[in-house]
Design a protein around this motif. Structure first.
Motif, PDB file in Angstrom:
ATOM      1  N   LEU A  62       0.828  -1.211   0.000  1.00  0.00           N
ATOM      2  CA  LEU A  62       0.000   0.000   0.000  1.00  0.00           C
ATOM      3  C   LEU A  62       0.862   1.261   0.000  1.00  0.00           C
ATOM      4  O   LEU A  62       0.559   2.234  -0.691  1.00  0.00           O
ATOM      5  N   LYS A  63       1.933   1.230   0.783  1.00  0.00           N
ATOM      6  CA  LYS A  63       2.815   2.413   0.852  1.00  0.00           C
ATOM      7  C   LYS A  63       3.516   2.643  -0.479  1.00  0.00           C
ATOM      8  O   LYS A  63       3.681   3.779  -0.925  1.00  0.00           O
ATOM      9  N   ASP A  64       3.935   1.552  -1.120  1.00  0.00           N
ATOM     10  CA  ASP A  64       4.598   1.694  -2.425  1.00  0.00           C
ATOM     11  C   ASP A  64       3.617   2.197  -3.490  1.00  0.00           C
ATOM     12  O   ASP A  64       3.974   3.028  -4.335  1.00  0.00           O
ATOM     13  N   LEU A  65       2.382   1.700  -3.451  1.00  0.00           N
ATOM     14  CA  LEU A  65       1.366   2.185  -4.399  1.00  0.00           C
ATOM     15  C   LEU A  65       1.102   3.671  -4.159  1.00  0.00           C
ATOM     16  O   LEU A  65       0.952   4.453  -5.099  1.00  0.00           O
ATOM     17  N   ASP A  66       1.062   4.044  -2.896  1.00  0.00           N
ATOM     18  CA  ASP A  66       0.828   5.436  -2.521  1.00  0.00           C
ATOM     19  C   ASP A  66       1.929   6.343  -3.085  1.00  0.00           C
ATOM     20  O   ASP A  66       1.673   7.447  -3.561  1.00  0.00           O
ATOM     21  N   LYS A  67       3.168   5.829  -3.063  1.00  0.00           N
ATOM     22  CA  LYS A  67       4.305   6.616  -3.586  1.00  0.00           C
ATOM     23  C   LYS A  67       4.270   6.735  -5.113  1.00  0.00           C
ATOM     24  O   LYS A  67       4.652   7.734  -5.692  1.00  0.00           O
ATOM     25  N   GLU A  68       3.806   5.659  -5.766  1.00  0.00           N
ATOM     26  CA  GLU A  68       3.905   5.576  -7.228  1.00  0.00           C
ATOM     27  C   GLU A  68       2.725   6.205  -7.973  1.00  0.00           C
ATOM     28  O   GLU A  68       2.860   6.614  -9.106  1.00  0.00           O
ATOM     29  N   LEU A  69       1.556   6.216  -7.335  1.00  0.00           N
ATOM     30  CA  LEU A  69       0.345   6.654  -8.046  1.00  0.00           C
ATOM     31  C   LEU A  69      -0.108   8.020  -7.538  1.00  0.00           C
ATOM     32  O   LEU A  69       0.396   8.505  -6.539  1.00  0.00           O
ATOM     33  N   SER A  70      -1.096   8.592  -8.234  1.00  0.00           N
ATOM     34  CA  SER A  70      -1.582   9.897  -7.775  1.00  0.00           C
ATOM     35  C   SER A  70      -3.069  10.072  -8.067  1.00  0.00           C
ATOM     36  O   SER A  70      -3.664   9.317  -8.823  1.00  0.00           O
ATOM     37  N   SER A  71      -3.626  11.069  -7.423  1.00  0.00           N
ATOM     38  CA  SER A  71      -5.014  11.540  -7.569  1.00  0.00           C
ATOM     39  C   SER A  71      -6.067  10.422  -7.491  1.00  0.00           C
ATOM     40  O   SER A  71      -5.947   9.509  -6.703  1.00  0.00           O
ATOM     41  N   ASP A  72      -7.122  10.505  -8.338  1.00  0.00           N
ATOM     42  CA  ASP A  72      -8.260   9.586  -8.207  1.00  0.00           C
ATOM     43  C   ASP A  72      -7.869   8.133  -8.468  1.00  0.00           C
ATOM     44  O   ASP A  72      -8.420   7.213  -7.865  1.00  0.00           O
ATOM     45  N   PHE A  73      -6.940   7.935  -9.385  1.00  0.00           N
ATOM     46  CA  PHE A  73      -6.471   6.568  -9.671  1.00  0.00           C
ATOM     47  C   PHE A  73      -5.830   5.968  -8.411  1.00  0.00           C
ATOM     48  O   PHE A  73      -6.113   4.835  -8.035  1.00  0.00           O
ATOM     49  N   GLU A  74      -5.008   6.755  -7.742  1.00  0.00           N
ATOM     50  CA  GLU A  74      -4.354   6.283  -6.517  1.00  0.00           C
ATOM     51  C   GLU A  74      -5.394   5.899  -5.464  1.00  0.00           C
ATOM     52  O   GLU A  74      -5.332   4.834  -4.859  1.00  0.00           O
ATOM     53  N   ARG A  75      -6.365   6.779  -5.249  1.00  0.00           N
ATOM     54  CA  ARG A  75      -7.387   6.503  -4.225  1.00  0.00           C
ATOM     55  C   ARG A  75      -8.161   5.229  -4.543  1.00  0.00           C
ATOM     56  O   ARG A  75      -8.413   4.403  -3.676  1.00  0.00           O
ATOM     57  N   ALA A  76      -8.519   5.054  -5.819  1.00  0.00           N
ATOM     58  CA  ALA A  76      -9.280   3.856  -6.218  1.00  0.00           C
ATOM     59  C   ALA A  76      -8.463   2.584  -5.978  1.00  0.00           C
ATOM     60  O   ALA A  76      -8.966   1.603  -5.437  1.00  0.00           O
ATOM     61  N   VAL A  77      -7.192   2.603  -6.358  1.00  0.00           N
ATOM     62  CA  VAL A  77      -6.339   1.414  -6.192  1.00  0.00           C
ATOM     63  C   VAL A  77      -6.132   1.119  -4.707  1.00  0.00           C
ATOM     64  O   VAL A  77      -6.241  -0.035  -4.269  1.00  0.00           O
ATOM     65  N   LEU A  78      -5.855   2.146  -3.912  1.00  0.00           N
ATOM     66  CA  LEU A  78      -5.604   1.929  -2.481  1.00  0.00           C
ATOM     67  C   LEU A  78      -6.854   1.383  -1.778  1.00  0.00           C
ATOM     68  O   LEU A  78      -6.762   0.455  -0.973  1.00  0.00           O
ATOM     69  N   LEU A  79      -8.020   1.946  -2.096  1.00  0.00           N
ATOM     70  CA  LEU A  79      -9.260   1.435  -1.487  1.00  0.00           C
ATOM     71  C   LEU A  79      -9.489  -0.024  -1.889  1.00  0.00           C
ATOM     72  O   LEU A  79      -9.893  -0.855  -1.082  1.00  0.00           O
ATOM     73  N   TRP A  80      -9.221  -0.320  -3.154  1.00  0.00           N
ATOM     74  CA  TRP A  80      -9.454  -1.667  -3.672  1.00  0.00           C
ATOM     75  C   TRP A  80      -8.531  -2.697  -3.018  1.00  0.00           C
ATOM     76  O   TRP A  80      -8.945  -3.819  -2.719  1.00  0.00           O
ATOM     77  N   VAL A  81      -7.272  -2.317  -2.793  1.00  0.00           N
ATOM     78  CA  VAL A  81      -6.297  -3.274  -2.258  1.00  0.00           C
ATOM     79  C   VAL A  81      -6.541  -3.551  -0.768  1.00  0.00           C
ATOM     80  O   VAL A  81      -6.206  -4.616  -0.268  1.00  0.00           O
ATOM     81  N   LEU A  82      -7.163  -2.617  -0.081  1.00  0.00           N
ATOM     82  CA  LEU A  82      -7.476  -2.853   1.331  1.00  0.00           C
ATOM     83  C   LEU A  82      -8.412  -4.053   1.482  1.00  0.00           C
ATOM     84  O   LEU A  82      -9.286  -4.284   0.640  1.00  0.00           O
ATOM     85  N   ASP A  83      -8.243  -4.788   2.557  1.00  0.00           N
ATOM     86  CA  ASP A  83      -9.184  -5.833   2.931  1.00  0.00           C
ATOM     87  C   ASP A  83     -10.566  -5.169   3.109  1.00  0.00           C
ATOM     88  O   ASP A  83     -10.629  -4.044   3.607  1.00  0.00           O
ATOM     89  N   PRO A  84     -11.686  -5.813   2.694  1.00  0.00           N
ATOM     90  CA  PRO A  84     -13.002  -5.157   2.786  1.00  0.00           C
ATOM     91  C   PRO A  84     -13.310  -4.553   4.163  1.00  0.00           C
ATOM     92  O   PRO A  84     -13.855  -3.447   4.243  1.00  0.00           O
ATOM     93  N   ALA A  85     -12.951  -5.254   5.245  1.00  0.00           N
ATOM     94  CA  ALA A  85     -13.232  -4.720   6.592  1.00  0.00           C
ATOM     95  C   ALA A  85     -12.376  -3.493   6.876  1.00  0.00           C
ATOM     96  O   ALA A  85     -12.855  -2.499   7.435  1.00  0.00           O
TER      97      ALA A  85
END
Length: 315
Positions: A62-85
């Protein structure tokens, strides 16, 4: 009915994590590679990829994705990768922290998740934020809204199909009496909506319509500007017809003067593994436009590509 397309035999979590690592290296990030992997793995697979990534590189994906991505795409990917709970815990915390608290998100999480999923979200909340979700919801709301939201967050509903028709008849009558007197914040009205099983509430509301001629939400529309009444109607819709509720959230997110990306991202990432197909069917029925076309027309770049993949449209 999920829209997520998972390959029948995906690569191992360690192969996926290796590919993701490659996507982060070199000149610029390989967003297409990230999408091709993460948008086609279910919650269990994504969790295993995170574990494999940490084992191999000693870093949180998650931290690496946060560093590499930006804006709405970043938020969508980070939310998706999180465990549903974890995702629900994060969204709920964010909703209580906003300058004007986003009570709709609390309604969604409490009224469209199973009792077990809501419990897991509350456990994830405690573990991450070192306090309870009930505590934060009570602290950030007041009056009638608090009276509705705190019991919704605290509930553990029966999940079965058993229905007591005698109870449905008496509670339909009780609801009608309270609504006729405009006693919308009445304890019994709130108790029925916040404790009864979905099957029991559906039976009660069907009885209400048969006996008194109107759907309950129509009778609750007396003051369209009253926020408490809006939340009450949203709760009923989420409990009885979630696809109708979410298709409206999407319509409002897409058809406004600038897209509400937060709402759009939230619905697609939280429902892609649940009922996004049904939501899409409802969206098309009500708006005469396929949901994927509406998303494509209102978004762009990697963000658009990622959402469309989650919605089951790879092209």
């Amino acid at each position: 009915m999920a829209t997520l397309k998972v390959p029948p035999q995906p690569p191992s979590p360690s192969e996926d994590s290796e590919q993701l690592r490659k996507a982060f290296q070199g000149w610029g990030t390989n967003e297409a590679l990230i999408i091709s992997i993460l948008a086609h793995r279910n919650a269990v697979q994504r969790k295993l990829i995170r574990e494999a990534y940490y084992l191999a590189y000693g870093e949180d994906l998650l931290k690496d994705l946060d560093k590499e991505l930006s804006s709405d795409f970043e938020r969508a990917v980070l939310l998706w990768v999180l465990d549903p709970a974890e995702r629900d815990a994060f969204l709920a915390n964010e909703a209580t922290k906003k300058l004007t608290s986003d009570d709709w998100v609390i309604i969604e999480i409490t009224s469209t998740r199973s009792s077990l999923d809501l419990l897991k979200a509350k456990q994830a909340y405690q573990s991450r934020f070192k306090k309870s979700l009930e505590e934060d919801v009570a602290h950030h709301t007041s009056g009638d809204i608090r009276k509705l939201l705190v019991p919704l967050v605290s509930t553990y509903r029966y999940e079965g199909d058993e229905v007591n028709m005698t109870l449905a008849k008496s509670e339909a009558k009780m609801l009608h009496e309270k609504i006729s007197k405009k006693a919308y914040n009445d304890e019994d009205l709130v108790r029925i909506l916040t404790t009864r099983s979905r099957a029991q509430i559906t039976a009660t509301l069907n009885q209400y319509k048969n006996e008194f001629g109107n759907a309950i939400n129509k009778d609750l529309k007396t003051d369209p500007k009253d926020k408490y009444l809006k939340l009450l109607r949203a709760t009923i819709k989420c409990l009885t017809y979630p696809e109708k509720y979410f298709s409206k959230v999407l319509r409002l997110a897409i058809n406004r003067l600038g897209t509400d990306e937060w709402a759009l991202t939230r619905v697609v990432t939280t429902r892609a593994e649940v009922d996004l197909q049904r939501i899409g069917e409802e969206y098309q029925r009500r708006n005469s436009v396929p949901l994927d076309r509406a998303i494509a027309g209102d978004t762009s770049g990697d963000y658009k590509g990622f959402l469309l993949h989650l919605a089951g449209h790879d092209n």
